[in-house]
Scaffold this motif. Structure first.
Motif, PDB file in Angstrom:
ATOM      1  N   TYR A   1       0.838  -1.198   0.000  1.00 52.69           N
ATOM      2  CA  TYR A   1       0.000   0.000   0.000  1.00 52.69           C
ATOM      3  C   TYR A   1       0.873   1.248   0.000  1.00 52.69           C
ATOM      4  O   TYR A   1       1.608   1.506   0.954  1.00 52.69           O
ATOM      5  N   GLU A   2       0.780   2.037  -1.069  1.00 55.47           N
ATOM      6  CA  GLU A   2       1.638   3.201  -1.208  1.00 55.47           C
ATOM      7  C   GLU A   2       1.357   4.249  -0.134  1.00 55.47           C
ATOM      8  O   GLU A   2       2.276   4.874   0.397  1.00 55.47           O
TER       9      GLU A   2
ATOM     10  N   TRP B   1       4.070   5.746   2.706  1.00 58.30           N
ATOM     11  CA  TRP B   1       4.424   7.140   3.009  1.00 58.30           C
ATOM     12  C   TRP B   1       4.356   7.391   4.501  1.00 58.30           C
ATOM     13  O   TRP B   1       5.261   7.993   5.086  1.00 58.30           O
TER      14      TRP B   1
ATOM     15  N   ALA C   1       8.243   7.089  -0.612  1.00 60.07           N
ATOM     16  CA  ALA C   1       7.283   7.010  -1.715  1.00 60.07           C
ATOM     17  C   ALA C   1       7.988   7.045  -3.069  1.00 60.07           C
ATOM     18  O   ALA C   1       7.625   6.296  -3.993  1.00 60.07           O
ATOM     19  N   PHE C   2       9.020   7.893  -3.190  1.00 62.70           N
ATOM     20  CA  PHE C   2       9.768   7.987  -4.445  1.00 62.70           C
ATOM     21  C   PHE C   2      10.550   6.707  -4.720  1.00 62.70           C
ATOM     22  O   PHE C   2      10.527   6.178  -5.845  1.00 62.70           O
TER      23      PHE C   2
ATOM     24  N   ARG D   1      10.005   3.714  -3.677  1.00 69.54           N
ATOM     25  CA  ARG D   1       9.114   2.586  -4.005  1.00 69.54           C
ATOM     26  C   ARG D   1       8.743   2.578  -5.483  1.00 69.54           C
ATOM     27  O   ARG D   1       8.483   1.521  -6.062  1.00 69.54           O
ATOM     28  N   LYS D   2       8.697   3.753  -6.101  1.00 69.86           N
ATOM     29  CA  LYS D   2       8.327   3.842  -7.507  1.00 69.86           C
ATOM     30  C   LYS D   2       9.504   3.550  -8.435  1.00 69.86           C
ATOM     31  O   LYS D   2       9.337   2.907  -9.480  1.00 69.86           O
ATOM     32  N   VAL D   3      10.703   4.020  -8.058  1.00 71.10           N
ATOM     33  CA  VAL D   3      11.836   3.908  -8.973  1.00 71.10           C
ATOM     34  C   VAL D   3      12.783   2.758  -8.626  1.00 71.10           C
ATOM     35  O   VAL D   3      13.399   2.172  -9.517  1.00 71.10           O
ATOM     36  N   ARG D   4      12.909   2.440  -7.324  1.00 73.72           N
ATOM     37  CA  ARG D   4      13.819   1.361  -6.901  1.00 73.72           C
ATOM     38  C   ARG D   4      13.211   0.586  -5.736  1.00 73.72           C
ATOM     39  O   ARG D   4      13.725   0.627  -4.614  1.00 73.72           O
ATOM     40  N   PRO D   5      12.120  -0.118  -5.950  1.00 68.50           N
ATOM     41  CA  PRO D   5      11.458  -0.810  -4.833  1.00 68.50           C
ATOM     42  C   PRO D   5      12.335  -1.869  -4.187  1.00 68.50           C
ATOM     43  O   PRO D   5      12.124  -2.237  -3.027  1.00 68.50           O
TER      44      PRO D   5
END
Length: 206
Positions: free
Chosen positions: A131-132, A136, A192-193, A195-199
């Motif tokens: 869950y994003e 956060w 949050a960032f 998780r989007k680019v380097r989870p």
């Protein structure tokens, strides 16, 4: 939030705090290095650099100078490896700028690094979950907790150093509250960032 060797060394109790900090820091760094894999060295170096730079940038909040700490973010990404990452950053600050002094590097490593490990165990699962929105908030909680726990440890070290430091110790937590709030927002955004680019950076690091 750097504790100064000049202040702590002024009392016998403060000297014990300095010595105890060295011992505890050595143990924590040893655990971190034992769990650090060669493939994780670049990530650790980058976050150690971020910790070093963030501590140098001061802003005025309600008339009080505060700076980012980012120890919560280090904990979420590095786990126990945050201890050697913090040690390197503090060594550079002590050598290049005289922050705290070399004798206080041990106790300062414990003050700022141990909360990173605590944040890892408390918030990493939520930060890495599906869950994003929760991620956060987990990052924000880690940022806030990392700073306030570090402030509590610093206050405890001052209390243990002797009665002359008790008044200063009472001011540490309220003074660091604005920094904790700023760290919470920045760390939440960073999680949050990432998780989007380097989870993958939130995989189990231990």
């Amino acid at each position: 939030m750097h504790l100064s060797e000049a202040i702590l060394a002024a009392t016998p109790s403060g000297q014990l705090v300095l010595g105890g900090g060295m011992v505890l820091a050595a143990g924590g760094v040893a655990v971190g290095l034992r769990r650090l894999q060669p493939a994780d060295m670049p990530r650790t170096a980058i976050l150690s650099s971020a910790f070093f730079v963030a501590s140098l940038v001061h802003v005025q909040v309600l008339g009080t100078p505060v700076h980012l700490v980012l120890n919560g973010l280090l904990g979420l990404v590095l786990g126990w490896a945050a201890m050697p990452a913090v040690l390197v950053g503090l060594l550079l600050q002590a050598v290049l700028f005289g922050f705290g002094g070399l004798l206080a590097v041990g106790v300062n490593t414990v003050v700022m690094g141990l909360p990173s490990v605590v944040c890892y165990y408390l918030f990493r699962r939520s930060a890495a979950g599906g869950y994003e929105g929760l991620a956060w908030w987990a990052g924000a909680a880690a940022g806030f907790t990392g700073v306030m726990l570090a402030a509590a440890l610093a206050a405890g070290a001052l209390l243990a150093a002797g009665k002359p430091f008790h008044h200063v110790a009472q001011l540490v937590l309220p003074v660091q509250l604005p920094a904790a709030c700023i760290d919470a927002v920045v760390t939440g955004a960073a999680v949050a960032f990432l998780r989007k680019v380097r989870p993958e950076v939130f995989r189990r690091f231990g």
